[in-house]
Design an enzyme around this catalytic site. Sequence first.
Site, PDB file in Angstrom:
ATOM      1  N   HIS A 137       0.866  -1.193   0.022  1.00 58.12           N
ATOM      2  CA  HIS A 137       0.059  -0.099  -0.095  1.00 58.12           C
ATOM      3  C   HIS A 137       0.985   1.212   0.019  1.00 58.12           C
ATOM      4  O   HIS A 137       1.912   1.282   0.725  1.00 58.12           O
ATOM      5  CB  HIS A 137      -1.039   0.006   1.298  1.00 58.12           C
ATOM      6  CG  HIS A 137      -2.200   0.875   1.004  1.00 58.12           C
ATOM      7  ND1 HIS A 137      -2.075   2.296   1.293  1.00 58.12           N
ATOM      8  CD2 HIS A 137      -3.253   0.807   0.555  1.00 58.12           C
ATOM      9  CE1 HIS A 137      -3.183   2.647   0.924  1.00 58.12           C
ATOM     10  NE2 HIS A 137      -4.097   1.913   0.669  1.00 58.12           N
ATOM     11  N   ASP A 151      -8.060  -4.218  -0.777  1.00 56.83           N
ATOM     12  CA  ASP A 151      -8.698  -4.931  -2.131  1.00 56.83           C
ATOM     13  C   ASP A 151      -8.444  -6.267  -2.481  1.00 56.83           C
ATOM     14  O   ASP A 151      -9.224  -6.979  -3.080  1.00 56.83           O
ATOM     15  CB  ASP A 151      -8.120  -3.935  -3.184  1.00 56.83           C
ATOM     16  CG  ASP A 151      -8.721  -2.595  -3.171  1.00 56.83           C
ATOM     17  OD1 ASP A 151      -9.696  -2.505  -2.683  1.00 56.83           O
ATOM     18  OD2 ASP A 151      -7.883  -1.638  -3.339  1.00 56.83           O
TER      19      ASP A 151
END
Length: 428
Positions: free
Chosen positions: A307, A364
């Site tokens: 991320h 996700d």
Amino acid sequence: MSETAKLELEGKVYELPVIQGTENEKAIDISKLRDTTGYVTLDSGYKNTGATKSKITFLDGEKGILHYRGYSIEQLAEKATFLEVAYLLIYGELPTQTQLDAFRNSITKHTLVHEDMKQFFEAYPAKAHPMGVLASMVCSMATFYPESLDPNRSAEAKDLTIHRLIAKLPTLAAWSYKNAIRHPFMYPKNDFDYCKNFLYMMFGMPTEDFKVDPVVVEALNKLLILHADHEQNCSTSTVRIVGSSNANLYATISAGISALWGPLHGGANQEVIEMLEKIHNDGGDVDKWVAKAKDKEDPFRLMGFGHRVYKNFDPRAKIIKKACDDILEKLGVNDPMLDIAKKLEKVALEDEYFKARNLYPNVDFYSGIIYKALGIPTEMFTVMFALGRLPGWVAQWKEMTENKEPIGRPRQIYTGATSREYVPIEKR
Ligand code: CMC
């Protein structure tokens, strides 16, 4: 005396105010820099630029913290409903029971989409991407509700526009799916709550009673809460900048939906499933693909890992992992792609390469797996993200209009040709 930063330019020292947020993050205020020094700052992708002061969402990527209006994402995801969180983001405080009832009633009252809009759907090709349909439909709402064209008309008019949008987005989203599979549209059922009603419009059939496992409804509620806001990212900044021209809310949110559509933003969960399919079609050798992801000569990366902001862990992923495990167990889904996902998660979490770089599964990764287990087609994943992000976009837009922020207008450093004479075509 309050803190300042000193900037030396061409032998002259300028003092710039330092401002501090409530969570102690600091910024150098350069808003007068051009007027006082003639210089602007350059920050491609705005990675170091605070574009606004905001009271809505706080996140600390190093510590893995995400707060909406001061409340931790962990508490909200465990205890609240999506509409409660939407109210919190938009109006700044958790609602009392009376406020929540009034909000829920208003949202429920507006779930129907104008019958004329149904014809728009029929004009789209069956293969139309649902994000394109959704962005167009949301923008079209401004043509059905002309009173929304002046975004600053009154607080009541603003609320009505907001409630209509929150109420109708699930209907438009589900209908864009039904249109793609050429099934009859399901009209909203107002005795169902927000999440159940959406699932009904997605998966219900006029010929059958609609039954859905509460675990599924609860997982959707959590997923929407986890995606509800993430401060100044690509789509939210788009919303603020489009809204800053006093464009109406529907046009503004439509722009946000378009920004989210890009694979570098809202498309990551879709990429996760596409990667799993690729690995499956290649024989399902997880170790081989993990090795590829580690190979610097190979462009392949493990989608759904790592991320940009969260460098220790993604707090949303921690929460959703549990919901993901519950869903897979409860539904007893038997899908080779999901087996690959589980193996990938295990290998990556134990592998030194991933551990050393803090590359753990992000939100996700799990949201893609859950959506797949729920039977939501991959093309709808970004639509699901938009559904969750809507209250955040609305809150950011409302805050911007209430703060009377100026129209967004960045500067640039021009690097093109300097002044030259026009050359007639025969001489070029
Ligand atoms: N697979 C393999 N290696 C990776 C991955 C990955 N998914 N992500 C980062 N790395 C490696 C990268 O090669 C680099 O290695 P080294 O230090 O040896 O050069 C190191 O980890 C740091 O990578 P980076 O590219 O500098 O990290 P970043 O912060 O710029 O990128 C990222 C973050 C999310 C773009 C990246 O991790 C990535 O491409 N992940 C896969 C795509 C993905 O899942 N995106 C969704 C993110 S969540 C979206 C949201 O919150 O809205």
